[in-house]
Structure formats: C-alpha cells, structure tokens
Design an enzyme around this catalytic site. Sequence first.
Site, mmCIF file in Angstrom:
data_model
loop_
_atom_site.group_PDB
_atom_site.id
_atom_site.type_symbol
_atom_site.label_atom_id
_atom_site.label_comp_id
_atom_site.label_asym_id
_atom_site.label_seq_id
_atom_site.Cartn_x
_atom_site.Cartn_y
_atom_site.Cartn_z
ATOM 1 N N TYR A 1 4.721 -4.327 4.606
ATOM 2 C CA TYR A 1 4.212 -3.689 3.525
ATOM 3 C C TYR A 1 2.878 -4.351 2.899
ATOM 4 O O TYR A 1 2.772 -5.585 2.948
ATOM 5 C CB TYR A 1 5.223 -3.463 2.361
ATOM 6 C CG TYR A 1 4.540 -3.026 0.990
ATOM 7 C CD1 TYR A 1 4.484 -1.669 0.991
ATOM 8 C CD2 TYR A 1 4.205 -3.927 0.070
ATOM 9 C CE1 TYR A 1 3.898 -1.185 -0.321
ATOM 10 C CE2 TYR A 1 3.761 -3.295 -1.344
ATOM 11 C CZ TYR A 1 3.669 -1.958 -1.327
ATOM 12 O OH TYR A 1 3.264 -1.602 -2.535
ATOM 13 N N ASP B 1 -2.019 -10.793 6.211
ATOM 14 C CA ASP B 1 -1.493 -10.560 4.939
ATOM 15 C C ASP B 1 -0.893 -11.618 4.396
ATOM 16 O O ASP B 1 0.579 -11.678 4.844
ATOM 17 C CB ASP B 1 -1.141 -9.273 4.827
ATOM 18 C CG ASP B 1 -0.613 -8.764 3.347
ATOM 19 O OD1 ASP B 1 -0.765 -9.542 2.448
ATOM 20 O OD2 ASP B 1 -0.206 -7.735 3.171
ATOM 21 N N LYS C 1 0.038 -13.709 -5.579
ATOM 22 C CA LYS C 1 1.356 -14.221 -5.797
ATOM 23 C C LYS C 1 1.098 -15.646 -6.339
ATOM 24 O O LYS C 1 0.664 -15.965 -7.499
ATOM 25 C CB LYS C 1 2.462 -13.892 -4.934
ATOM 26 C CG LYS C 1 2.835 -12.509 -4.524
ATOM 27 C CD LYS C 1 3.887 -12.266 -3.721
ATOM 28 C CE LYS C 1 4.239 -11.019 -3.395
ATOM 29 N NZ LYS C 1 4.669 -10.321 -4.476
#
Length: 424
Positions: free
Chosen positions: A142, A237, A265
């Site tokens: 994702y 990613d 994050k």
Amino acid sequence: MNRNEELFEQAKQVIPGGVNSPVRAFGSVGGVPRFIKKAQGAHVWDEAGVEYIDYVGSWGPAIVGHAHPEVIEAVREVALDGLSFGAPTEGEVRIAEEIIKLVPSVEQVRLVSSGTEATMTAIRLARGFTGRDKIIKFEGCYHGHSDSLLVKAGSGLLTFGNPSSAGVPQDFTQHTIVLSYNDIEQLQNTFDKIGDEIACVILEPIAGNMNMVQPIPDFLKALRGLTEQHGSVLIYDEVMTGFRVALGGAQSLHGITPDLTTMGKVIGGGMPLAAFGGRKDIMACISPLGGVYQAGTLSGNPLAVMAGLKTLEIIQRDGFYECLNRNSERLVNGLCAAAAKAGVPLSGQYVGGMFGFYFNDRIPQTFADVSASDQEAFKHFFHGMLERGVALAPSAFEASFMSAAHNDELINETIARVEDYFGI
C-alpha cells in the site's frame, strides 16, 4: 451501552462509517472501535476508562512511546511562537539535514504532510524525470490512496491493473502494472517485454500493509539491477519502515541504494509529517527548480518538524535499537511459544520495532500467503486480547509495532495474557 458504543453511534451520524480512516472502523474484525482518550508511554486509554498495552503505536510513529515528555516539551515551546507560517523556517532545514545524514541515498529532501503525498509526488517526479508513464507496484503493498495506486492485479502477466476503488477512472490506472511480491521471474519477464517504458518501480522494502512480509534478497538484487539496466527509478516506500526497522531504514539493512525514498510516521514523531528525497539530479526536476509541480500550505509545519527532530534525536541514543530489537524478539517468541503449547498454528517475525504474526505454520512471502492464514482465528484472538487489555491492529493484514516504552515487565505481562487466552 458504554462510552465507546455511544460515541460510535454518534460518530456514524456525522462521519462516514463513524471514522476518519477505514481500518479504524473494525470492519474486518467486527465489534465496536475503541475511542482513545489519552496515551502515555506504551499504554492507551479509551473513553470508557479501560487501559491497554498498545502495539498499534498510532500505526508506527510512536517509536519512543506515546507523549514522550521531551517531544511534548519541544512541541509546546515552538507552539508558543505560532502554529503555521506558510513560509520557510530554520526547523525545516535542520530536519532535512538530519534525514540526509541518516539516509545516505537521500541527497536532497522535500517535506510534505502525509505518506500519500510523498508517494504520489515521488511517482510524479519519476515520470517527469524519465519521460515515461508506466509504473510497477506489488500486490499487497500500500502506497497511499492516490488514484494511480488504488489498483488490484489484472487477470494475467502484463495485464494492467484495474481500479480497486470506486471513483477511480480506468484511465488513471491503465499505466499501473501490479506484480507479485518476491516473484523474480515475473519481474524479469515484465522488464524483458516493456522495461524501456517503465518510469519507476515502487515497493515497501519490508511490507507492512499485508501484515509484515520481508523481501527475498535475490528479489531486491534483481529489482535494483533491472531498474538500473533500463533507466527506471527505484522508489523505496519507507513511510512505515523508515527509522522504524533501523536507523537508516530498510535500505540500510538490505544494502540497496534506491533512487528515491519516501518517509513518514516516525519522522513526524506522531504529528502529520512526511517526506520524499533522493538523488540530486532527480530532485532537481521538482518545482521551483524543475517542471514537476508539488506544493503544500502546511508542508514543513513547525510543530510537526519539531516533534520529528526531537524523535530523531532520541532514536540515535546509545542502545536504542538494540533494546527495540530485543523486546520485539521476546514478544514474537512468546506469542509463538504460547500458540505452540496450545497446538495452534502460528508463526511470527520481527525487524527492529516492527513485527508480524500469522495464524499459519509458516512465515508468508506473498500476499497470497498472508491471505491463506486463518482469518477467523485472528478475529477471535484480536478480541480476546482486547478483552485482556492488549491493543493490536484490527486487521490480519497489518503489521504491529514495538516502542522504546515497552519494557521487560510489559512484555512479560503481554505474554502472560496471551497464554491466558490460549488456556495455558
């Protein structure tokens, strides 16, 4: 009806599905989501006053623990001078320098507000740099909810992906090719046929959005070799893995130098902050230097930058990752041992402060492997642990997270509650 149930009913009247991000709705596990009132260290408390040992960690950012006093104080001090300026600040320069110091493949970096922004722009940048349209992603990975990435696999090799969300036109995904994670032959065949048309390959170097799945070393070597051979941009990613699995991210563990990296994050310390960066010649294509446009009113927000700077300072202290690794190892081993005693098929693995467990007797290597795990067993386990005061991700397709605030006592207590669940 307790306070969580009351709030969920109230929320559903004014927020679609009652939540502002789908997985929070407990859709795959059933039941009522817990509305969190506060968090401290390795614990969260819901609106009904119930305390939980937390292994969600705000889905990864809380690596130093929730509400770390140094992070809170740093944010409080900068907030007194204003919340947002829409202008450059010294803090942006400092955090960019820190990221570049810690991640050698990143020569220049641009700050944004979310992981979706980072990956969306990195792909746009790769397309602008190469002058090509086609991209490759991997099933189960994702990369945010931008249109060209909301794609499910086609019916066969080299069949372009189909939209996996309503509202995404087929035209937006016609250039996205979806391959199987860890499938070297499929990757090679694709590049043999259309390698010179591929702008970029984007992957989670350790997948966390189909639960935790690690790459095969030869898969990564093939990926790096093929992208270099065909002039395609390799995008790591690391929104989830960046500073989470190691100080230099997953790329430092794999010995791979990607062309672009996306981060999020941890670098925001629990506040909305993300970034993309990489080779100078590629980054020179982004506006205002080049013709690839990107902008953001709140990019480099001073509060988020300061939370990130303080977090990056803390994680560089002596013994930080050694402790994180040790605690992840003890918990995963404890989970597997308890299940084995109960005769329940369960496997697990960890890297740094990220771990996964699967109701299956072997560790998965693909999305199909994860899907073959016992989903019903996970649902029962999830709710059983929630009832015992342990908060896990409400999906069998999500990784879990350790923080520096999880000490030996909490790990032992968690394992004891797992053993109680299995009736040991």
